[in-house]
Motif scaffolding. Structure first.
Motif, short mmCIF file in Angstrom:
data_model
loop_
_atom_site.label_atom_id
_atom_site.label_comp_id
_atom_site.label_asym_id
_atom_site.label_seq_id
_atom_site.Cartn_x
_atom_site.Cartn_y
_atom_site.Cartn_z
N ASP A 27 0.78 -1.22 0.00
CA ASP A 27 0.00 0.00 0.00
C ASP A 27 0.83 1.29 0.00
O ASP A 27 0.27 2.36 -0.17
N THR A 28 2.11 1.23 0.24
CA THR A 28 2.89 2.46 0.35
C THR A 28 4.21 2.35 -0.41
O THR A 28 4.65 1.28 -0.79
N TYR A 29 4.82 3.53 -0.61
CA TYR A 29 6.12 3.62 -1.25
C TYR A 29 7.18 4.00 -0.22
O TYR A 29 6.89 4.66 0.77
N THR A 55 12.01 19.68 -19.59
CA THR A 55 12.25 18.41 -20.28
C THR A 55 11.63 17.27 -19.48
O THR A 55 11.81 17.19 -18.26
N GLN A 56 10.88 16.40 -20.15
CA GLN A 56 10.28 15.25 -19.47
C GLN A 56 11.26 14.10 -19.40
O GLN A 56 12.01 13.84 -20.36
N VAL A 57 11.24 13.39 -18.28
CA VAL A 57 12.14 12.27 -18.04
C VAL A 57 11.35 10.96 -18.20
O VAL A 57 10.23 10.84 -17.67
N SER A 58 11.91 10.01 -18.92
CA SER A 58 11.27 8.71 -19.10
C SER A 58 11.49 7.84 -17.87
O SER A 58 12.59 7.78 -17.33
N LEU A 59 10.41 7.17 -17.44
CA LEU A 59 10.47 6.27 -16.28
C LEU A 59 10.20 4.83 -16.75
O LEU A 59 9.67 4.61 -17.83
N PRO A 60 10.54 3.83 -15.93
CA PRO A 60 10.24 2.44 -16.27
C PRO A 60 8.75 2.24 -16.50
O PRO A 60 7.91 2.95 -15.94
N PHE A 61 8.40 1.24 -17.31
CA PHE A 61 7.01 1.00 -17.69
C PHE A 61 6.12 0.72 -16.49
O PHE A 61 4.91 1.02 -16.53
N ASN A 62 6.68 0.13 -15.42
CA ASN A 62 5.84 -0.19 -14.27
C ASN A 62 5.53 1.03 -13.41
O ASN A 62 4.88 0.92 -12.38
N PHE A 63 6.00 2.21 -13.81
CA PHE A 63 5.65 3.46 -13.14
C PHE A 63 4.85 4.36 -14.08
O PHE A 63 4.87 5.58 -13.96
N ASN A 109 5.28 14.34 -10.35
CA ASN A 109 3.84 14.26 -10.15
C ASN A 109 3.47 12.79 -10.13
O ASN A 109 3.61 12.09 -11.14
N LEU A 110 3.00 12.29 -8.99
CA LEU A 110 2.73 10.86 -8.84
C LEU A 110 1.41 10.42 -9.46
O LEU A 110 1.16 9.22 -9.58
N GLY A 111 0.56 11.36 -9.83
CA GLY A 111 -0.67 11.02 -10.52
C GLY A 111 -1.51 10.01 -9.77
O GLY A 111 -1.79 10.15 -8.58
N LYS A 112 -1.91 8.93 -10.48
CA LYS A 112 -2.82 7.94 -9.90
C LYS A 112 -2.17 7.13 -8.77
O LYS A 112 -2.87 6.43 -8.03
N TRP A 113 -0.85 7.22 -8.63
CA TRP A 113 -0.16 6.49 -7.57
C TRP A 113 -0.10 7.28 -6.26
O TRP A 113 0.46 6.82 -5.27
N SER A 114 -0.67 8.48 -6.25
CA SER A 114 -0.54 9.36 -5.09
C SER A 114 -1.08 8.76 -3.81
O SER A 114 -0.55 8.98 -2.72
N SER A 115 -2.18 8.00 -3.91
CA SER A 115 -2.80 7.44 -2.71
C SER A 115 -1.90 6.43 -2.01
O SER A 115 -2.10 6.11 -0.83
N LYS A 116 -0.87 5.91 -2.71
CA LYS A 116 0.04 4.96 -2.11
C LYS A 116 1.31 5.62 -1.58
O LYS A 116 2.21 4.95 -1.10
N TYR A 117 1.36 6.93 -1.66
CA TYR A 117 2.57 7.64 -1.23
C TYR A 117 2.66 7.71 0.28
O TYR A 117 3.65 7.35 0.89
N SER A 118 1.60 8.19 0.90
CA SER A 118 1.60 8.34 2.35
C SER A 118 0.18 8.50 2.83
O SER A 118 -0.68 8.97 2.09
N LYS A 119 -0.07 8.09 4.06
CA LYS A 119 -1.38 8.24 4.68
C LYS A 119 -1.34 9.39 5.68
O LYS A 119 -0.38 9.53 6.43
N VAL A 120 -2.39 10.21 5.67
CA VAL A 120 -2.49 11.33 6.60
C VAL A 120 -3.71 11.10 7.49
O VAL A 120 -4.85 11.20 7.01
N PRO A 121 -3.53 10.74 8.76
CA PRO A 121 -4.66 10.46 9.64
C PRO A 121 -5.64 11.63 9.70
O PRO A 121 -5.24 12.78 9.90
#
Length: 293
Positions: A27-29, A55-63, A109-121
């Motif tokens: 659930d987290t990174y 300039t945009q940077v290319s990331l691995p396909f799983n990201f 910008n983590l986009g759709k993966w943002s919810s897995k970055y951190s939880k804020v109670p």
């Protein structure tokens, strides 16, 4: 030719290994590993940078879904012009600490993966997690792996979010979340719905109180329950009225049936009134004795 192919294979293997350690659980990174991932790929494409250009940077396909951009600058340009893009705004009269001749701003910008970055109670994120780091690029062929800070004592840095997903657009209900090391977070008020201001580097997001959302949900269920209860009462009343009417009709039919099977009496007029009259004498009179003395 063979050496280039070997380097490419090593690069791909290292990239996949670096990508795999970003995950600390389902659930987290691992935020530090994520920054290292962005730095690594930004460093690999440094030859493509043009000073002052995004300039945009290319990331691995799983990201897929994450976006990383870099801006290469001279310190003099940062001081005189600052940075103004659709992602970040740094006003002029800002310098690096320590002083650098050249620097690179790595924005993510983590986009759709943002919810897995951190939880804020107590809060739910309503925007993507975005952020930036600054690295020394005095060596034009490679980035230094040490982050540098910006002297922003005079004017803050504005972080822009591409979207905010919230039903209620009241800016007073939003909070700016700054993610720090070790899972620490700092919460500040927002000045605009999709803008956070800061004087430090890091990752940021916009959040709304989950308690307010929970209260709205409870209130919604109260309204639904009240309406359902009202409808139930109306249905019960109508059903009761229908049952009573059915019972009355059945009773009337029973009385009518009994009246039809009973003896019918003739009627006669006595004075001005209509009175029932027997049509025949049911019991014939007889003498008590067979003889008369």
């Amino acid at each position: 030719m063979g050496s280039k192919k070997s380097c490419l294979i090593i690069f791909m293997v290292f990239s996949l290994l670096l990508s795999s350690i970003v995950f600390t659980g389902s659930d987290t990174y691992d935020t530090k590993a994520l920054d290292s991932l962005f730095y690594y790929h930004a460093n690999q494409t440094m030859a493509q940078y043009q000073t002052g250009s995004l300039t945009q940077v290319s990331l691995p396909f799983n990201f897929s879904g994450m976006n990383v951009f870099v801006i290469a600058l001279r310190s003099g340009s940062l001081w005189s012009k600052g940075i103004n893009s659709s992602f970040i705004e740094i006003l002029s009269k800002v310098m690096t600490l320590p002083y650098l001749k050249r620097l690179v701003v790595v924005y993510h910008n983590l986009g759709k993966w943002s919810s897995k970055y951190s939880k804020v109670p107590g809060y739910s994120l309503v925007s993507p997690v975005v952020g930036f780091n600054v690295y020394d690029s005095s060596n034009t062929t490679t980035l230094s792996n040490k982050k540098v800070t910006l002297n922003t004592t005079s004017e803050p840095i504005s972080i822009y979010f591409s979207y905010v997903e919230a039903e209620d657009k009241n800016v007073t209900k939003f909070k700016c979340i700054k993610f720090g090391g070790g899972g620490l977070v700092k919460i500040n008020n927002t000045t605009k719905m999709n803008v956070c201001v800061t004087k430090t580097l890091g990752s940021f997001s916009v959040a709304a109180s989950s308690m307010a959302k929970k209260k709205r949900r409870i209130w919604k269920w109260w309204v639904i329950g009240f309406v359902a209860g009202g409808v139930g009462v109306v249905v019960l009343v109508l059903a009761g009225v229908a049952i009573v009417n059915t019972w009355k009709r059945k009773k009337i039919k029973t009385m009518e049936k009994e009246s039809e099977t009973g003896m019918t009496l003739d009627t006669v007029w006595v004075g001005g009134d209509k009175m029932p009259s027997a049509s025949m004498i049911r019991t014939q009179p007889i003498l008590e004795h067979d003889y008369v003395s």
